[in-house]
Scaffold this motif. Sequence first.
Motif, PDB file in Angstrom:
ATOM      1  N   ASN A   1      19.274  70.754  15.682  1.00  0.00           N
ATOM      2  CA  ASN A   1      20.170  71.157  16.766  1.00  0.00           C
ATOM      3  C   ASN A   1      21.579  71.190  16.193  1.00  0.00           C
ATOM      4  O   ASN A   1      22.180  70.148  15.935  1.00  0.00           O
ATOM      5  N   TYR A   2      22.107  72.398  15.977  1.00  0.00           N
ATOM      6  CA  TYR A   2      23.388  72.512  15.279  1.00  0.00           C
ATOM      7  C   TYR A   2      24.541  71.938  16.087  1.00  0.00           C
ATOM      8  O   TYR A   2      25.634  71.689  15.543  1.00  0.00           O
ATOM      9  N   ARG A   3      24.325  71.710  17.385  1.00  0.00           N
ATOM     10  CA  ARG A   3      25.377  71.097  18.200  1.00  0.00           C
ATOM     11  C   ARG A   3      25.487  69.596  17.951  1.00  0.00           C
ATOM     12  O   ARG A   3      26.514  68.980  18.260  1.00  0.00           O
ATOM     13  N   GLU A   4      24.432  69.006  17.427  1.00  0.00           N
ATOM     14  CA  GLU A   4      24.392  67.550  17.297  1.00  0.00           C
ATOM     15  C   GLU A   4      24.110  67.067  15.876  1.00  0.00           C
ATOM     16  O   GLU A   4      24.336  65.892  15.571  1.00  0.00           O
ATOM     17  N   GLN A   5      23.594  67.928  15.013  1.00  0.00           N
ATOM     18  CA  GLN A   5      23.154  67.504  13.695  1.00  0.00           C
ATOM     19  C   GLN A   5      23.776  68.358  12.601  1.00  0.00           C
ATOM     20  O   GLN A   5      24.165  69.512  12.842  1.00  0.00           O
ATOM     21  N   ASP A   6      23.841  67.816  11.402  1.00  0.00           N
ATOM     22  CA  ASP A   6      24.322  68.527  10.223  1.00  0.00           C
ATOM     23  C   ASP A   6      23.118  69.131   9.508  1.00  0.00           C
ATOM     24  O   ASP A   6      22.275  68.395   8.978  1.00  0.00           O
ATOM     25  N   PHE A   7      23.046  70.441   9.464  1.00  0.00           N
ATOM     26  CA  PHE A   7      21.856  71.066   8.879  1.00  0.00           C
ATOM     27  C   PHE A   7      21.735  70.780   7.386  1.00  0.00           C
ATOM     28  O   PHE A   7      20.625  70.731   6.851  1.00  0.00           O
ATOM     29  N   VAL A   8      22.856  70.554   6.699  1.00  0.00           N
ATOM     30  CA  VAL A   8      22.784  70.241   5.275  1.00  0.00           C
ATOM     31  C   VAL A   8      22.053  68.918   5.081  1.00  0.00           C
ATOM     32  O   VAL A   8      21.122  68.810   4.264  1.00  0.00           O
TER      33      VAL A   8
END
Length: 325
Positions: free
Chosen positions: A190-197
């Motif tokens: 969830n890009y609103r809450e987590q760092d995709f890297v």
Amino acid sequence: MKAITIPQPGDADALVLAEVPDPEPAAGEVRIRVAAAGVNRADVMQRRGFYDPPPGSSPYPGLEVSGTVDAVGEGVTRWSVGDEVCALLVGGGYAELVCAPEGQVLPVPAGLALEDAAALPEVACTVWSNVFMTANLLPGQTLLVHGGSSGIGTMAIQLAREVGAHVAVTAGSAEKLEACKDLGAEVLVNYREQDFVEEVRAATGGAGADVILDNMGAKYLARNVDALATNGRLVVIGLQGGTKAEIDLNALLRKRAAVIATSLRARPLAEKATIVAAVREHVWPLVEAGRVRPVVHSRHPLADAPAAHREMEESGHIGKILLLP
């Protein structure tokens, strides 16, 4: 015929249904009576005045349709009047009739409804050409798809799954991520809450993604490079997050990685025909076997094209939005 025109660039209400001359197929073209047209982000950009169609092409929006061949131009040998087809277009799909080069036309996959086939050409050609023909995703590798619940995203998940790759996705809600999971995504961010890297590195034992399919452009560039594995390939196909950003070339060098930016619409006819032929060879059997399917979120009458564009811009949809003449 009736078609959606854009008298002046602007918001969704700039799309105007009008009576316009019927198109006539040139040599090597077929004319299709449209059953459905797919709605794409590129159509929104054209409506806003930021993505003009190539010179000499239809001024009307619409990059993919399904329907029935109702006329053929001189020299056409692959298609006949009455054939049920879908097609990749340079424009003009938001209409009752549209012409397409015969090399960009595909049969409707067996077992698929004619309307639903309109959800396939643009996403299948985009994903196959970029993820497989350009970035060469292999079995066992990891693909990161930004916008996993989009039309392109839902197709990328399924095709990567079918070749035996692992799939990570970003999306903005639990509902969208659940839809991605149902299609085969394994890493849900969830890009609103987590760092995709961080999430991709954690899921790959620190290695990162072998291929990233990116629709954001500048906004994600630095983080995408961080998320790449050694020998990774970042393929940029959209610029929703801007066009200009700095890049650390040393980071690319250390990883022996590549950044590739591509578009489909302006490619020469021969290149598009090659992509379409590859899609027919590799993707169509998966669709006909029921292994891969178009995900259709909603259908709107052609006259309600403004509502379809507003729905796309609100970004609540999962999969494709269709217009029905």
